[in-house]
Design a protein around this motif. Sequence first.
Motif, PDB file in Angstrom:
ATOM      1  N   ASN A  97       0.833  -1.213   0.000  1.00 11.37           N
ATOM      2  CA  ASN A  97       0.000   0.000   0.000  1.00 11.37           C
ATOM      3  C   ASN A  97       0.863   1.257   0.000  1.00 11.37           C
ATOM      4  N   ALA A  98       1.964   1.218   0.740  1.00  7.99           N
ATOM      5  CA  ALA A  98       2.879   2.360   0.785  1.00  7.99           C
ATOM      6  C   ALA A  98       3.540   2.560  -0.580  1.00  7.99           C
ATOM      7  N   LYS A  99       3.943   1.454  -1.214  1.00  4.62           N
ATOM      8  CA  LYS A  99       4.544   1.539  -2.549  1.00  4.62           C
ATOM      9  C   LYS A  99       3.564   2.182  -3.526  1.00  4.62           C
ATOM     10  N   GLU A 100       2.319   1.740  -3.478  1.00  2.32           N
ATOM     11  CA  GLU A 100       1.298   2.264  -4.385  1.00  2.32           C
ATOM     12  C   GLU A 100       1.097   3.761  -4.155  1.00  2.32           C
ATOM     13  N   GLN A 101       1.087   4.185  -2.886  1.00  4.35           N
ATOM     14  CA  GLN A 101       0.907   5.594  -2.563  1.00  4.35           C
ATOM     15  C   GLN A 101       2.066   6.435  -3.119  1.00  4.35           C
ATOM     16  N   ILE A 102       3.293   5.941  -2.985  1.00  2.76           N
ATOM     17  CA  ILE A 102       4.459   6.675  -3.483  1.00  2.76           C
ATOM     18  C   ILE A 102       4.450   6.724  -5.009  1.00  2.76           C
ATOM     19  N   ILE A 103       4.097   5.627  -5.647  1.00  2.00           N
ATOM     20  CA  ILE A 103       4.027   5.599  -7.112  1.00  2.00           C
ATOM     21  C   ILE A 103       2.983   6.601  -7.602  1.00  2.00           C
ATOM     22  N   LYS A 104       1.826   6.653  -6.945  1.00  2.00           N
ATOM     23  CA  LYS A 104       0.781   7.613  -7.335  1.00  2.00           C
ATOM     24  C   LYS A 104       1.261   9.054  -7.136  1.00  2.00           C
ATOM     25  N   LEU A 105       2.030   9.300  -6.068  1.00  2.00           N
ATOM     26  CA  LEU A 105       2.593  10.632  -5.843  1.00  2.00           C
ATOM     27  C   LEU A 105       3.506  11.008  -7.007  1.00  2.00           C
ATOM     28  N   PHE A 106       4.411  10.093  -7.382  1.00  2.00           N
ATOM     29  CA  PHE A 106       5.336  10.370  -8.484  1.00  2.00           C
ATOM     30  C   PHE A 106       4.579  10.625  -9.787  1.00  2.00           C
ATOM     31  N   GLU A 107       3.558   9.821 -10.055  1.00  2.00           N
ATOM     32  CA  GLU A 107       2.777   9.984 -11.285  1.00  2.00           C
ATOM     33  C   GLU A 107       2.055  11.328 -11.297  1.00  2.00           C
ATOM     34  N   THR A 108       1.482  11.715 -10.167  1.00  2.00           N
ATOM     35  CA  THR A 108       0.755  12.985 -10.088  1.00  2.00           C
ATOM     36  C   THR A 108       1.712  14.160 -10.240  1.00  2.00           C
ATOM     37  N   LEU A 109       2.880  14.088  -9.611  1.00  2.00           N
ATOM     38  CA  LEU A 109       3.880  15.147  -9.779  1.00  2.00           C
ATOM     39  C   LEU A 109       4.322  15.226 -11.239  1.00  2.00           C
ATOM     40  N   ASP A 110       4.560  14.069 -11.846  1.00  2.00           N
ATOM     41  CA  ASP A 110       5.007  14.037 -13.235  1.00  2.00           C
ATOM     42  C   ASP A 110       3.947  14.579 -14.186  1.00  2.00           C
ATOM     43  N   ASP A 111       2.678  14.433 -13.830  1.00  2.00           N
ATOM     44  CA  ASP A 111       1.594  14.955 -14.668  1.00  2.00           C
ATOM     45  C   ASP A 111       1.529  16.483 -14.640  1.00  2.00           C
ATOM     46  N   ASN A 112       2.125  17.107 -13.631  1.00  2.00           N
ATOM     47  CA  ASN A 112       2.132  18.563 -13.557  1.00  2.00           C
ATOM     48  C   ASN A 112       3.024  19.110 -14.663  1.00  2.00           C
ATOM     49  N   ASP A 113       2.515  20.064 -15.431  1.00  2.00           N
ATOM     50  CA  ASP A 113       3.246  20.607 -16.576  1.00  2.00           C
ATOM     51  C   ASP A 113       4.566  21.261 -16.199  1.00  2.00           C
ATOM     52  N   ASP A 114       4.660  21.838 -15.011  1.00  2.00           N
ATOM     53  CA  ASP A 114       5.871  22.547 -14.612  1.00  2.00           C
ATOM     54  C   ASP A 114       6.969  21.626 -14.093  1.00  2.00           C
ATOM     55  N   VAL A 115       6.607  20.457 -13.591  1.00  2.00           N
ATOM     56  CA  VAL A 115       7.604  19.547 -13.017  1.00  2.00           C
ATOM     57  C   VAL A 115       8.429  18.931 -14.140  1.00  2.00           C
ATOM     58  N   ASN A 116       9.754  19.054 -13.990  1.00  2.00           N
ATOM     59  CA  ASN A 116      10.670  18.549 -15.005  1.00  2.00           C
ATOM     60  C   ASN A 116      11.293  17.216 -14.584  1.00  2.00           C
ATOM     61  N   GLU A 117      11.815  17.149 -13.364  1.00  4.21           N
ATOM     62  CA  GLU A 117      12.452  15.925 -12.852  1.00  4.21           C
ATOM     63  C   GLU A 117      12.085  15.725 -11.393  1.00  4.21           C
ATOM     64  N   ILE A 118      12.030  14.439 -10.996  1.00  8.82           N
ATOM     65  CA  ILE A 118      11.776  14.089  -9.602  1.00  8.82           C
ATOM     66  C   ILE A 118      12.871  13.111  -9.185  1.00  8.82           C
ATOM     67  N   TYR A 119      13.544  13.443  -8.095  1.00  8.89           N
ATOM     68  CA  TYR A 119      14.587  12.574  -7.548  1.00  8.89           C
ATOM     69  C   TYR A 119      14.153  12.113  -6.171  1.00  8.89           C
ATOM     70  N   SER A 120      14.434  10.844  -5.864  1.00 12.73           N
ATOM     71  CA  SER A 120      13.992  10.302  -4.588  1.00 12.73           C
ATOM     72  C   SER A 120      15.007   9.281  -4.076  1.00 12.73           C
ATOM     73  N   ASN A 121      14.949   9.028  -2.787  1.00 11.45           N
ATOM     74  CA  ASN A 121      15.800   8.005  -2.199  1.00 11.45           C
ATOM     75  C   ASN A 121      15.037   6.694  -1.978  1.00 11.45           C
ATOM     76  N   VAL A 122      13.877   6.553  -2.620  1.00 11.09           N
ATOM     77  CA  VAL A 122      13.049   5.369  -2.461  1.00 11.09           C
ATOM     78  C   VAL A 122      13.456   4.306  -3.485  1.00 11.09           C
ATOM     79  N   ASN A 123      13.615   3.091  -3.010  1.00  5.36           N
ATOM     80  CA  ASN A 123      13.902   1.958  -3.884  1.00  5.36           C
ATOM     81  C   ASN A 123      12.584   1.237  -4.136  1.00  5.36           C
ATOM     82  N   LEU A 124      12.072   1.311  -5.353  1.00  9.83           N
ATOM     83  CA  LEU A 124      10.791   0.640  -5.652  1.00  9.83           C
ATOM     84  C   LEU A 124      11.025  -0.651  -6.397  1.00  9.83           C
TER      85      LEU A 124
END
Length: 179
Positions: free
Chosen positions: A152-179
């Motif tokens: 469930n935590a993995k799914e929540q983090i993946i959805k966060l990344f997808e939603t951030l990536d869908d934002n037109d202004d966001v260019n790159e997302i870096y994280s320390n999470v190993n999925l």
Amino acid sequence: MSGHSHWAGIKHKKEITDQKRGKIFSKMAKLIEIAARKGGDPNMNPSLRLVIEKARSVNMPNDNIERAIKKGSGENKEGQLEEVAYEAYGPHGAALIIEAITDNRNRTLSEIKHILNTFNGKLAETGSVKYLFDRKEGAWIPNYSIEIIDPNAKEQIIKLFETLDDNDDVNEIYSNVNL
């Protein structure tokens, strides 16, 4: 009736494809604008030349490329773009660096805050996340990674990344999470 249904399916798929291409084109245009600030001639500006090659590899039209170069080099004085980086904590202790290209810092900040709040994340103070990463060849590399085991935590983090990536202004997302 089956012909209508077939056309509706094609139309729906085309709309989705067009939306994805549009997002890619707008991100490429922003990258071109940023690179063109150092000079609008690709022969004299290697970073601009590299971004133009990337844009052409995704079949971005030449008119869009030229318009972005003019805007970035100052020939077209609409909204000036700037690069910004936000430090944040995502759910389950994930450290995030979110790089954006925007013409309106306040709007972008507000949108990113909203996305983070939706997924139990929050913005962090400047410097409180970057120290967890090293900058190498333009990429932020985490000094250590965290493992998320709960599905469930993995799914929540993946959805966060997808939603951030869908934002037109966001260019790159870096994280320390190993999925």
